[in-house]
Design an enzyme around this catalytic site. Structure first.
Site, PDB file in Angstrom:
ATOM      1  N   ASN A 103      41.322  46.128  49.391  1.00  0.00           N
ATOM      2  CA  ASN A 103      42.408  47.078  49.145  1.00  0.00           C
ATOM      3  C   ASN A 103      41.847  48.487  49.332  1.00  0.00           C
ATOM      4  OD1 ASN A 103      44.413  48.716  48.151  1.00  0.00           O
ATOM      5  ND2 ASN A 103      44.319  47.951  46.037  1.00  0.00           N
ATOM      6  N   TRP A 104      42.227  49.108  50.431  1.00  0.00           N
ATOM      7  CA  TRP A 104      41.680  50.441  50.740  1.00  0.00           C
ATOM      8  C   TRP A 104      42.254  51.524  49.853  1.00  0.00           C
ATOM      9  CZ3 TRP A 104      41.864  50.877  56.863  1.00  0.00           C
ATOM     10  CH2 TRP A 104      41.108  49.834  57.417  1.00  0.00           C
ATOM     11  N   LYS A 105      43.346  51.224  49.165  1.00  0.00           N
ATOM     12  CA  LYS A 105      44.068  52.245  48.389  1.00  0.00           C
ATOM     13  C   LYS A 105      44.394  53.429  49.321  1.00  0.00           C
ATOM     14  CE  LYS A 105      42.041  50.321  44.297  1.00  0.00           C
ATOM     15  NZ  LYS A 105      41.622  50.489  42.914  1.00  0.00           N
ATOM     16  N   HIS A 144      50.222  45.918  41.661  1.00  0.00           N
ATOM     17  CA  HIS A 144      48.894  46.473  41.379  1.00  0.00           C
ATOM     18  C   HIS A 144      49.010  47.390  40.161  1.00  0.00           C
ATOM     19  CE1 HIS A 144      45.192  48.732  41.703  1.00  0.00           C
ATOM     20  NE2 HIS A 144      44.734  47.764  42.476  1.00  0.00           N
ATOM     21  N   GLU A 156      47.852  50.180  39.514  1.00  0.00           N
ATOM     22  CA  GLU A 156      48.115  51.595  39.808  1.00  0.00           C
ATOM     23  C   GLU A 156      49.606  51.817  40.071  1.00  0.00           C
ATOM     24  OE1 GLU A 156      45.089  51.942  42.842  1.00  0.00           O
ATOM     25  OE2 GLU A 156      43.585  51.631  41.275  1.00  0.00           O
ATOM     26  N   GLU A 195      43.217  41.455  37.690  1.00  0.00           N
ATOM     27  CA  GLU A 195      42.491  42.715  37.762  1.00  0.00           C
ATOM     28  C   GLU A 195      42.573  43.428  36.413  1.00  0.00           C
ATOM     29  OE1 GLU A 195      41.990  44.338  42.010  1.00  0.00           O
ATOM     30  OE2 GLU A 195      43.929  45.020  41.294  1.00  0.00           O
ATOM     31  N   GLY A 208      37.631  50.478  39.389  1.00  0.00           N
ATOM     32  CA  GLY A 208      37.071  51.775  39.757  1.00  0.00           C
ATOM     33  C   GLY A 208      36.161  52.365  38.698  1.00  0.00           C
ATOM     34  N   SER A 258      35.811  46.379  40.216  1.00  0.00           N
ATOM     35  CA  SER A 258      34.389  46.690  40.435  1.00  0.00           C
ATOM     36  C   SER A 258      33.594  45.508  40.992  1.00  0.00           C
ATOM     37  CB  SER A 258      33.760  47.242  39.153  1.00  0.00           C
ATOM     38  OG  SER A 258      34.403  48.444  38.765  1.00  0.00           O
ATOM     39  N   GLY A 283      38.237  46.914  45.827  1.00  0.00           N
ATOM     40  CA  GLY A 283      38.677  48.273  46.117  1.00  0.00           C
ATOM     41  C   GLY A 283      37.571  49.061  46.790  1.00  0.00           C
ATOM     42  N   GLY A 284      36.847  49.861  46.025  1.00  0.00           N
ATOM     43  CA  GLY A 284      35.841  50.776  46.566  1.00  0.00           C
ATOM     44  C   GLY A 284      34.886  50.133  47.563  1.00  0.00           C
TER      45      GLY A 284
HETATM   46  P1  13P Z   1      37.567  48.575  42.571  1.00  0.00           P
HETATM   47  O1  13P Z   1      36.898  47.440  43.321  1.00  0.00           O
HETATM   48  O2  13P Z   1      37.302  49.914  43.205  1.00  0.00           O
HETATM   49  O3  13P Z   1      37.239  48.543  41.116  1.00  0.00           O
HETATM   50  O4  13P Z   1      39.154  48.367  42.706  1.00  0.00           O
HETATM   51  C1  13P Z   1      39.691  47.130  42.376  1.00  0.00           C
HETATM   52  C2  13P Z   1      41.115  47.124  42.783  1.00  0.00           C
HETATM   53  O5  13P Z   1      41.951  47.765  42.193  1.00  0.00           O
HETATM   54  C3  13P Z   1      41.472  46.329  43.964  1.00  0.00           C
HETATM   55  O6  13P Z   1      42.856  46.190  44.080  1.00  0.00           O
END
Ligand code: 13P
Length: 250
Positions: free
Chosen positions: A9-11, A95, A97, A167, A173, A212, A233-234
Site C-alpha cells: 500500500n503506497w498510500k 483502511h 486511515e 492492521e 507507521g 510496520s 506500507g512504508g
Molecule cells: P506501515 O507498514 O507503514 O506500518 O503501514 C501499514 C499499512 O497501513 C498498510 O496498509
C-alpha cells in the site's frame, strides 16, 4: 493450503518517474517466481501507468479506496466499475486511515466492499483496533464489529470473495509491530468468527497482517499459522525491502 499474499500500500506517495523505478524490479521478480501472490496499491492517478508496467507479469494492481456509489453526482469519487474498467483487480476498503481521517464508518465500509464485489474486484477489508482499544481489552470486540458489518451486508460466502487484513492502528507507521503471538491471536479469532458462520470460508479466507512489516520481522510473522501474508506500507516503497518481504512469505 492458503497461498500467501504480499500487498504494498503506497498510500499518498509516488510520482511517474519514481513509480517506474519502484515497479520495474518488482515486475522482474514476479516474472522470475516468488512464493506468494504480489499486489501493489498506487494512488488512483497512477493506476494506468502501473497497470501498463505490470501487464501480463502476474503482478496485481489495485486501488486504495473506492466509492460506495455506482455513478452520479459524487464529485471526487471513483466507482468500482471505473477501477475495473481501467484494469485494477483489487481494492482496499476500510483502511484505518480512511476510517479515522475521513470518517468512514462500518456501514460505509460494508457498502464499499459490496460495490467492489459487484464490479468484479477483489476487496481487501482492513480491520484493527487503536492503542486505547487494545489497552482497555476491546481488541476482539472492535475487530468483530468491523467484520460483522461486512458479513451482515454481503454474507459470509461473499466475504470469501475478498481478503481480510488485520492492521492494529498502533502498529501502522510507528515501527511498533505486533508480536507474532499478538498477530496470531487476533487472526485466529477472526478466522473463528468467520468459521462459525461458514466453516469453508473460515478455513480458506486469507488474512494478512499489516503494521510496520519489515524485511527483518516478516518471516516470524508469516510463520504464524493464521497469518497468510502482509499488507505493507512504508517498506513497499523500497523495492529491495519489499521483495525481501515477498521472499519471506515462503
Ligand atoms: P506501515 O507498514 O507503514 O506500518 O503501514 C501499514 C499499512 O497501513 C498498510 O496498509
Amino acid at each position: 493450503m492458503r497461498r500467501p499474499v504480499i500487498a504494498g500500500n503506497w498510500k499518498m506517495h509516488g510520482s511517474r518517474a519514481g513509480n517506474a523505478d519502484l515497479v520495474a524490479p518488482i515486475v522482474e521478480a514476479v516474472r522470475g517466481g516468488l512464493p506468494c501472490e504480489v499486489l501493489v496499491f498506487p494512488p488512483y492517478v497512477f493506476l494506468p501507468q502501473v497497470l501498463e508496467q505490470a501487464a501480463d507479469s502476474g503482478l496485481g494492481v489495485g486501488a486504495q479506496n473506492v466509492s460506495d456509489r455506482s455513478s452520479g453526482a459524487y464529485t471526487g469519487e471513483v466507482s468500482a466499475a471505473m477501477l475495473a474498467d481501467v484494469g485494477a483487480s483489487h481494492v482496499l476498503v476500510g483502511h484505518s486511515e480512511r476510517r479515522a481521517l475521513y470518517g468512514e464508518d462500518d456501514a460505509t465500509v460494508a457498502a464499499k466492499f459490496a460495490a467492489a464485489l459487484s464490479a468484479g474486484l477483489t476487496p481487501i477489508l482492513c480491520v484493527g483496533e487503536t492503542r486505547d482499544e487494545r489497552e482497555s481489552g476491546r481488541t476482539e470486540s472492535v475487530v468483530a464489529r468491523q467484520l460483522a458489518a461486512v458479513i451482515e451486508a454481503v454474507g459470509a460466502r461473499d466475504l470469501g470473495r475478498g481478503l481480510l487484513a488485520y492492521e492494529p492502528v498502533w502498529a501502522i507507521g510507528t515501527g511498533l509491530t505486533a508480536t507474532p503471538e499478538q498477530a496470531q491471536a487476533v487472526h485466529a479469532f477472526l478466522r473463528e468468527e468467520i468459521a462459525r458462520r461458514d466453516a469453508t470460508i473460515g478455513n480458506s479466507l486469507r488474512i494478512l497482517y499489516g503494521g510496520s512489516v519489515k524485511a527483518d520481522n516478516a518471516a516470524t510473522l508469516f510463520a504464524c499459522e493464521d497469518v497468510d501474508g502482509g499488507l505493507v506500507g512504508g517498506a513497499s516503497l523500497k523495492p529491495e525491502e519489499f521483495l525481501a518481504i515477498c521472499r519471506a512469505a515462503a
